[in-house]
Design a protein around this motif. Structure first.
Motif, PDB file in Angstrom:
ATOM      1  N   PRO A 144     -10.425  69.966 -44.314  1.00 37.79           N
ATOM      2  CA  PRO A 144     -11.807  69.573 -44.021  1.00 37.79           C
ATOM      3  C   PRO A 144     -12.230  68.511 -45.033  1.00 37.79           C
ATOM      4  CG  PRO A 144     -11.586  71.970 -44.009  1.00 37.79           C
ATOM      5  CD  PRO A 144     -10.288  71.420 -44.554  1.00 37.79           C
ATOM      6  N   ILE A 145     -13.018  67.526 -44.607  1.00 41.14           N
ATOM      7  CA  ILE A 145     -13.264  66.382 -45.488  1.00 41.14           C
ATOM      8  C   ILE A 145     -13.949  66.774 -46.794  1.00 41.14           C
ATOM      9  CG2 ILE A 145     -13.239  64.671 -43.646  1.00 41.14           C
ATOM     10  CD1 ILE A 145     -16.284  64.650 -43.744  1.00 41.14           C
ATOM     11  N   ASP A 146     -14.681  67.869 -46.810  1.00 39.07           N
ATOM     12  CA  ASP A 146     -15.322  68.297 -48.058  1.00 39.07           C
ATOM     13  C   ASP A 146     -14.373  69.050 -48.972  1.00 39.07           C
ATOM     14  OD1 ASP A 146     -17.732  67.157 -47.327  1.00 39.07           O
ATOM     15  OD2 ASP A 146     -18.498  68.995 -46.408  1.00 39.07           O
ATOM     16  N   GLU A 147     -13.134  69.293 -48.519  1.00 38.65           N
ATOM     17  CA  GLU A 147     -12.166  70.044 -49.318  1.00 38.65           C
ATOM     18  C   GLU A 147     -10.939  69.212 -49.680  1.00 38.65           C
ATOM     19  OE1 GLU A 147     -11.198  73.729 -47.381  1.00 38.65           O
ATOM     20  OE2 GLU A 147     -13.291  74.123 -46.839  1.00 38.65           O
ATOM     21  N   GLU A 156     -14.173  58.886 -49.874  1.00 37.86           N
ATOM     22  CA  GLU A 156     -13.852  57.890 -48.838  1.00 37.86           C
ATOM     23  C   GLU A 156     -13.919  58.510 -47.452  1.00 37.86           C
ATOM     24  OE1 GLU A 156     -12.371  54.341 -46.986  1.00 37.86           O
ATOM     25  OE2 GLU A 156     -13.316  54.722 -48.916  1.00 37.86           O
ATOM     26  N   ALA A 157     -13.365  59.710 -47.293  1.00 33.56           N
ATOM     27  CA  ALA A 157     -13.388  60.374 -45.987  1.00 33.56           C
ATOM     28  C   ALA A 157     -14.815  60.687 -45.556  1.00 33.56           C
ATOM     29  CB  ALA A 157     -12.550  61.652 -46.038  1.00 33.56           C
ATOM     30  N   PRO A 232     -15.724  71.687 -38.924  1.00 34.00           N
ATOM     31  CA  PRO A 232     -15.921  70.468 -39.709  1.00 34.00           C
ATOM     32  C   PRO A 232     -15.042  69.319 -39.235  1.00 34.00           C
ATOM     33  CG  PRO A 232     -14.460  71.958 -40.862  1.00 34.00           C
ATOM     34  CD  PRO A 232     -14.909  72.686 -39.627  1.00 34.00           C
ATOM     35  N   CYS A 233     -15.295  68.157 -39.801  1.00 31.18           N
ATOM     36  CA  CYS A 233     -14.383  67.033 -39.629  1.00 31.18           C
ATOM     37  C   CYS A 233     -13.182  67.249 -40.545  1.00 31.18           C
ATOM     38  CB  CYS A 233     -15.091  65.720 -39.980  1.00 31.18           C
ATOM     39  SG  CYS A 233     -14.046  64.256 -39.834  1.00 31.18           S
ATOM     40  N   GLU A 272      -7.024  58.952 -38.696  1.00 30.28           N
ATOM     41  CA  GLU A 272      -6.793  59.952 -39.734  1.00 30.28           C
ATOM     42  C   GLU A 272      -7.766  61.123 -39.635  1.00 30.28           C
ATOM     43  OE1 GLU A 272      -6.834  57.848 -43.447  1.00 30.28           O
ATOM     44  OE2 GLU A 272      -4.908  56.883 -43.068  1.00 30.28           O
ATOM     45  N   ALA A 273      -8.438  61.263 -38.472  1.00 28.24           N
ATOM     46  CA  ALA A 273      -9.421  62.346 -38.380  1.00 28.24           C
ATOM     47  C   ALA A 273      -9.517  63.003 -37.007  1.00 28.24           C
ATOM     48  CB  ALA A 273     -10.808  61.834 -38.782  1.00 28.24           C
ATOM     49  N   VAL A 274      -9.444  62.260 -35.914  1.00 27.88           N
ATOM     50  CA  VAL A 274      -9.781  62.854 -34.612  1.00 27.88           C
ATOM     51  C   VAL A 274      -8.836  63.983 -34.226  1.00 27.88           C
ATOM     52  CG1 VAL A 274     -10.423  62.402 -32.228  1.00 27.88           C
ATOM     53  CG2 VAL A 274     -10.506  60.548 -33.895  1.00 27.88           C
TER      54      VAL A 274
END
Length: 350
Positions: A144-147, A156-157, A232-233, A272-274
Motif C-alpha cells: 500500500p502506498i502509505d507503507e 513519490e507514490a 488502498p492504492c 506501477e499501481a493499477v
C-alpha cells in the motif's frame, strides 16, 4: 486476501522435475535485436513455455518471420505505447485477455525486451509451483502506498496516485535557450517542485523528461479517489508473475469499472499501481510480496534503472532471481549470462 510470505522457497521443480504451466508475456517497441535474442534464449532454456509478444510498431517495425519461426505469438499494439501514461498498462490487459482466450496456461511472467534470465528456468518454475501450493495467485513486490519502506519512494507514490494530472503543451523553450539559461530554468523549476511538495500544497508539477518522451504535467490533489482504508492504492515495481485467476480478476475489473480506469489515466506512471491495486484489494486473491527481477536504481528520479554490464554478471548469477533488467545493446553481458545459463540448463537436464 493479500498476505505476506517469506521470499525463501524450496525449488519444487528442481527436486521433482515438474513444470508450472507458464507463458512469457513480452512488451516491446525496439528494433527487434534484443527481443529476438531474449526469445531465442527463452526457447532454449524453457522450450515448453509459450511466448507472446505485443509490439508497438509506431516506434520500430518488428521482423515477424524469425519470431513466428520460433513459435512466438506476435501481436501488434493498436496504439502507441508511451512511458508514464496508461498505454503500457492497457497493453498488458490486452495480453491478459488474449492469454485467457487462447492459451491453456496457469501463470504468466511479465517481461520487456530489455529483460534477460539470470537463473535456469527451473528456478522460476519452482517458485510458481511453490506459490500454487501456498494458494498464492501473484508474486509481486508491492505495498500500500502509505507503507512503502523507502520514505522517498513512498512520498513519490503518494504524489503520483493521489493527484490528477493534465499534460502541459510543449513549447520547446529549452531547446532555443543557451545552455546556462537552460540550467537556470531547470534549477528554478526544481526549487518550485520541491517547495510545493514540502509545504504540502494541493498542486504538483512534473517537468518534461525529453529522454523518455514524457511531457510536463501539472496535478491537483484529487477531491475524491477510488481508494479507502480497506482498499488502498498499491505500488509495485511493475514486473511480476500472476496466475490465471488473477488475470481474470484484472480483466473483469477494468472492463466493469471504467471510473477506476479513468482515475488512473490521469495519474503518473499508472503501470506501477493499477494492476497491483486490483489484485491487492481483491478479497479472494493472495499475493506473495517478492520480486522475481534484479533491478538497480542509481537515480530513481531518472525513470530509468541502471543498465547491467559484464562487471555485474557474477552478482546477478548469485542473486538467485530468475530475471534482471535492464540490459543495453552491448551483447557481451548477455553472452556471459548465456554461457552460464546454458551450462546449468544442460547440467540440470542431464
Amino acid at each position: 486476501m493479500s498476505e505476506h510470505h517469506s521470499t525463501e522457497h524450496p525449488s519444487t521443480d528442481q527436486t521433482t522435475g515438474r513444470r508450472a504451466r507458464l507463458a512469457y508475456l513480452i512488451t516491446s517497441y525496439g528494433d527487434g535485436v534484443q527481443l529476438e535474442r531474449l526469445v531465442r534464449t527463452l526457447r532454449t532454456t524453457d522450450p515448453g513455455a509459450p511466448v507472446v509478444v505485443q509490439h508497438d510498431e509506431t516506434h520500430h517495425p518488428v521482423r515477424r518471420d524469425p519470431l513466428e519461426a520460433l513459435g512466438v505469438h506476435v501481436l501488434v499494439s493498436p496504439e502507441r505505447i508511451e512511458w508514464g501514461d496508461l498505454t503500457l498498462e492497457r497493453a498488458r490487459w490486452r495480453l491478459f485477455g488474449w492469454v485467457l482466450d487462447h492459451l491453456d496456461v496457469d501463470w504468466v511472467m511479465l517481461l520487456s525486451e530489455q529483460d534477460y534470465p539470470t537463473a535456469p528456468a527451473s528456478v522460476l518454475h519452482g517458485r510458481l509451483l511453490d506459490a500454487t501450493a501456498a494458494s498464492s495467485n501473484a508474486i509481486i513486490e508491492s505495498w500500500p502506498i502509505d507503507e512503502v519502506p523507502d520514505p522517498g519512494i513512498r512520498a513519490e507514490a503518494q504524489q503520483r496516485y493521489r493527484f490528477q494530472y493534465t499534460k502541459l503543451p510543449s513549447v520547446d523553450l529549452e531547446r532555443r535557450l543557451p545552455a546556462p539559461l537552460v540550467r537556470a530554468v531547470r534549477a528554478v523549476r526544481g526549487i518550485a517542485i520541491h517547495r510545493l511538495r514540502v509545504h504540502r500544497m494541493p498542486v504538483r508539477i512534473y517537468g518534461a523528461n525529453d529522454g523518455l518522451g514524457v511531457p510536463a504535467r501539472v496535478g491537483v490533489r484529487a477531491l475524491r479517489t477510488p481508494f479507502t482504508r480497506d482498499a488502498p492504492c498499491w505500488y509495485d515495481n511493475s514486473w511480476f508473475a500472476i496466475d490465471r485467476r488473477a488475470m481474470r480478476a484484472v480483466v473483469d475489473r477494468v472492463r466493469s469499472d471504467p471510473a477506476l480506469v479513468r482515475y488512473f489515466e490521469r495519474t503518473m506512471i499508472p503501470v506501477e499501481a493499477v494492476t497491483p491495486t486490483v489484485i491487492g484489494n481483491h478479497p479472494d486473491l493472495r499475493t506473495e510480496h517478492a520480486s522475481l527481477h534484479s533491478i538497480r536504481w542509481s537515480d530513481p528520479t531518472s525513470g530509468r534503472p541502471d543498465e547491467y554490464t559484464v562487471e555485474d554478471v557474477a552478482a546477478l548469477l548469485d542473486s538467485g532471481l530468475p530475471f534482471a533488467r535492464k540490459f543495453g545493446p552491448d551483447p557481451r553481458v548477455l553472452d556471459l549470462l548465456d554461457e552460464h545459463l546454458l551450462a546449468q540448463t544442460e547440467e540440470r537436464s542431464a
